[in-house]
Enzyme design. Structure first.
Site, PDB file in Angstrom:
ATOM      1  N   CYS A   2       0.841  -1.185   0.000  1.00  0.00           N
ATOM      2  CA  CYS A   2       0.000   0.000   0.000  1.00  0.00           C
ATOM      3  C   CYS A   2       0.881   1.241   0.000  1.00  0.00           C
ATOM      4  O   CYS A   2       2.083   1.171   0.246  1.00  0.00           O
ATOM      5  CB  CYS A   2      -0.906   0.021   1.235  1.00  0.00           C
ATOM      6  SG  CYS A   2      -2.046  -1.398   1.333  1.00  0.00           S
ATOM      7  N   GLY A  28      -0.791   0.360  -5.077  1.00  0.00           N
ATOM      8  CA  GLY A  28      -2.096  -0.221  -4.815  1.00  0.00           C
ATOM      9  C   GLY A  28      -3.154   0.410  -5.687  1.00  0.00           C
ATOM     10  O   GLY A  28      -3.253   1.635  -5.756  1.00  0.00           O
ATOM     11  N   ASN A 101       0.549   0.449   5.827  1.00  0.00           N
ATOM     12  CA  ASN A 101       1.197  -0.349   4.782  1.00  0.00           C
ATOM     13  C   ASN A 101       1.940  -1.476   5.461  1.00  0.00           C
ATOM     14  O   ASN A 101       2.833  -1.234   6.277  1.00  0.00           O
ATOM     15  CB  ASN A 101       2.169   0.525   3.982  1.00  0.00           C
ATOM     16  CG  ASN A 101       3.037  -0.286   3.033  1.00  0.00           C
ATOM     17  OD1 ASN A 101       2.597  -1.301   2.503  1.00  0.00           O
ATOM     18  ND2 ASN A 101       4.260   0.155   2.807  1.00  0.00           N
ATOM     19  N   GLY A 102       1.575  -2.711   5.150  1.00  0.00           N
ATOM     20  CA  GLY A 102       2.275  -3.847   5.754  1.00  0.00           C
ATOM     21  C   GLY A 102       1.312  -4.909   6.225  1.00  0.00           C
ATOM     22  O   GLY A 102       0.158  -4.998   5.767  1.00  0.00           O
ATOM     23  N   TYR A 257      10.830  -4.605  -7.387  1.00  0.00           N
ATOM     24  CA  TYR A 257       9.563  -4.479  -8.112  1.00  0.00           C
ATOM     25  C   TYR A 257       8.698  -3.300  -7.702  1.00  0.00           C
ATOM     26  O   TYR A 257       8.239  -2.530  -8.538  1.00  0.00           O
ATOM     27  CB  TYR A 257       8.764  -5.776  -7.937  1.00  0.00           C
ATOM     28  CG  TYR A 257       7.392  -5.772  -8.570  1.00  0.00           C
ATOM     29  CD1 TYR A 257       7.238  -6.003  -9.936  1.00  0.00           C
ATOM     30  CD2 TYR A 257       6.254  -5.533  -7.818  1.00  0.00           C
ATOM     31  CE1 TYR A 257       5.976  -6.001 -10.525  1.00  0.00           C
ATOM     32  CE2 TYR A 257       4.982  -5.523  -8.393  1.00  0.00           C
ATOM     33  CZ  TYR A 257       4.846  -5.760  -9.745  1.00  0.00           C
ATOM     34  OH  TYR A 257       3.607  -5.752 -10.327  1.00  0.00           O
ATOM     35  N   THR A 303       9.064  -2.276 -14.907  1.00  0.00           N
ATOM     36  CA  THR A 303      10.074  -2.276 -13.849  1.00  0.00           C
ATOM     37  C   THR A 303      11.379  -2.958 -14.238  1.00  0.00           C
ATOM     38  O   THR A 303      12.405  -2.752 -13.592  1.00  0.00           O
ATOM     39  CB  THR A 303       9.515  -2.950 -12.576  1.00  0.00           C
ATOM     40  OG1 THR A 303       8.827  -4.143 -12.945  1.00  0.00           O
ATOM     41  CG2 THR A 303       8.562  -2.027 -11.856  1.00  0.00           C
ATOM     42  N   ASP A 365      12.759  -9.843 -17.049  1.00  0.00           N
ATOM     43  CA  ASP A 365      11.706  -9.378 -16.156  1.00  0.00           C
ATOM     44  C   ASP A 365      12.300  -9.159 -14.772  1.00  0.00           C
ATOM     45  O   ASP A 365      13.373  -9.694 -14.456  1.00  0.00           O
ATOM     46  CB  ASP A 365      10.560 -10.390 -16.088  1.00  0.00           C
ATOM     47  CG  ASP A 365       9.231  -9.735 -15.722  1.00  0.00           C
ATOM     48  OD1 ASP A 365       9.231  -8.533 -15.382  1.00  0.00           O
ATOM     49  OD2 ASP A 365       8.192 -10.415 -15.769  1.00  0.00           O
ATOM     50  N   ASP A 366      11.577  -8.394 -13.942  1.00  0.00           N
ATOM     51  CA  ASP A 366      12.096  -8.130 -12.598  1.00  0.00           C
ATOM     52  C   ASP A 366      12.035  -9.376 -11.720  1.00  0.00           C
ATOM     53  O   ASP A 366      12.903  -9.599 -10.875  1.00  0.00           O
ATOM     54  CB  ASP A 366      11.325  -6.982 -11.940  1.00  0.00           C
ATOM     55  CG  ASP A 366       9.814  -7.174 -12.025  1.00  0.00           C
ATOM     56  OD1 ASP A 366       9.288  -8.033 -11.305  1.00  0.00           O
ATOM     57  OD2 ASP A 366       9.170  -6.469 -12.813  1.00  0.00           O
TER      58      ASP A 366
END
Length: 501
Positions: A2, A28, A101-102, A257, A303, A365-366
């Site tokens: 988030c 998000g 966030n978390g 990412y 990314t 790709d990442d």
């Protein structure tokens, strides 16, 4: 993952919080919310959807005040509906709003204590609401009409004693100010910004420094692990180290990412870290395939671009943009259902045939998480005429769930879990597959000036830095976070406070 914003300004903050959330939208896309206050009154708007869709002019005009917080969310366990949009609010004591966030690893235990002992009611199954109520319960003990910074820090100290996991949060105590705090390991990011104006000093807290940049705030520093900061409504800044830093281990997947490349987190440039990832990956390709027949290096937007440029340069191979991205489609990794993720890939990317036809292509790709997207992109490359399709991941195999706020839930949904690299290669349909080594990834992200030696690498290594993640917990989380479990919750009636519009 988030994105969170907190701001104390000398003028209205509604538009600036909105603008900051738009540059954190990558963190998000499921829901967004803003809460502001003026003269002790709370103003709120939140709903499911992108920032640009949730907020219309009529909503912005109602978000009054020079103090506020904002949030963008993607869903994990127990957060699947508009009722779970943040920030959350409780009216007692004082009126407190919180964006988080978390993920709290002891959320279930905290919920039981909150209901049984603190006599608090929870409207959702979100651990963010749990965190808010723990904070509110501790501030309730103050028992005075006005709270001081010392009171706020005392409550934050208690939050640290009770809560475990990876978290960064911003909270608004209505009529008092903004609180920000970060878990003792510093797993989730939170930065401090400052802006001096003719009318006074403004302060801002954000998940990433890019939000500060676009609003003209100077980055002061990161919130330290285990530290709480408080900015009162007059713009006075206070900070206190509430608990000793356990071991500073920021989430390495932020650099792989999630974070924007123009962000700096814990004094580490995300862009430079991704350049170094590409360098390390190129060196491994040289070791394992010194006589490779790669004709062109093509990134999978967006990314992986930074790493792919370095891979091409060090291998002495052409770099080309072979996929064009439709920027109005959501990120497939964040989308809640496997079927929806699969359907969106072809509407999200389109291949430029000329860059593939008759060539041996190395796609970079990442990372590879579920493998569905990788398999479809490889199919697209073959349909565009590629002779051979090689696949390189700038990150190691993702074999374990992430329990600190990233939606890597059930190991059975991770393509590398229980499979060798060769088996993953066959599953995604590549002619050759190469992963970054974990030690190389850590060296790529590590930077001398940052003074960070270790990272949370749990999704790659299975080692959980908080030390409280058991097999039983992972099994329970699997049941809560699998695509099937999420669909069952969406199909059900749900729980929570119902909103009438």
């Amino acid at each position: 993952m988030c994105g969170i914003i907190g701001m104390v300004g000398v003028s209205a903050v509604n538009q600036r919080i909105y603008d900051a959330l738009t540059v954190l939208q990558h963190r998000g896309q499921d829901a967004a919310g803003i809460m502001t206050s003026a003269d002790g009154e709370l103003f709120m708007r939140k709903d499911s959807g992108l920032v640009r869709d949730v907020f219309q002019q009529k909503h912005m005009l109602e978000l009054k005040g020079n103090v506020g917080i904002g949030h963008v969310r993607y869903p994990t366990a127990g957060a699947d509906s508009a009722n779970d949009a943040q920030p959350f609010y409780v009216n007692s004591p004082y009126g407190i709003c919180l964006g988080h966030n978390g993920n709290l690893t002891n959320s279930r235990e905290l919920t039981e204590v909150l209901v049984r002992e603190d006599r608090r009611h929870l409207n959702t199954a979100s651990d963010s609401e749990v965190l808010l109520n723990v904070l509110a319960s501790e501030l309730q003990r103050v028992g005075t009409p006005r709270v001081t910074p010392a009171d706020v820090f005392a409550a934050a100290n208690a939050v640290y004693r009770r809560c475990r996991g990876g978290y960064a949060a911003v909270a608004m105590v209505i009529g008092h100010g903004i609180l920000g705090f970060r878990d003792p390991n510093g797993i989730r990011p939170l930065v401090i910004g400052k802006r001096d104006t003719k009318k006074g000093t403004e302060w801002m807290l954000a998940s990433e420094s890019v939000a500060l940049d676009m609003l003209g705030f100077d980055m002061v520093r990161d919130v330290a692990p285990g530290e709480a900061v408080f900015i009162d409504e007059q713009g006075r800044f206070y900070a206190q180290q509430c608990v000793a830093m356990a071991r500073h281990t920021p989430c390495i997947f932020e650099y792989v990412y999630f974070a924007r490349p123009d962000s700096i987190i814990d004094n580490i440039s995300v862009y430079k870290a991704r350049l170094r990832m590409g360098e390390r990956l190129a060196e491994k390709i040289k070791r394992e395939r010194p006589d490779h027949d790669i004709d062109v290096v093509i990134p999978i937007p967006d990314t992986s671009r930074t790493s792919a440029v370095q891979v091409a340069q060090l291998l002495g191979i052409k770099y080309r943009e072979g996929f064009i991205k439709n920027r109005y489609i959501g990120r497939t990794f964040i989308m809640p259902g496997q079927e929806q993720r699969a359907k969106s890939v072809r509407s999200k990317l389109n291949a430029i045939d000329l860059e593939f036809r008759g060539k041996n292509v190395l796609l970079v790709d990442d990372s590879i998480v579920r493998g569905t997207t990788s398999a479809q992109i490889i199919d697209m490359a073959r349909e565009a005429g590629a002779k051979k399709v090689y696949f390189a991941s700038a990150a190691p195999p993702v074999r374990y769930p992430n329990v600190y706020g990233i939606d890597m839930p059930d190991a059975s949904e991770l393509v590398a879990a229980g499979h060798t690299d060769e088996e993953v290669r066959d599953i995604i349909g590549a002619d050759w597959l190469i992963y970054q080594d974990l030690s190389d990834l850590e060296h790529a992200v590590r930077h001398d000036n940052a003074k960070i030696k270790d990272f949370d690498t749990s999704c790659f290594s299975g080692e959980y830095v908080t030390g409280d993640v058991t097999a039983e917990y992972l099994k329970r989380l699997q049941g809560e976070r699998s695509d099937e479990a999420k669909q069952q919750r969406r199909d059900g009636a749900g729980r929570g406070l119902k909103s009438v519009r």
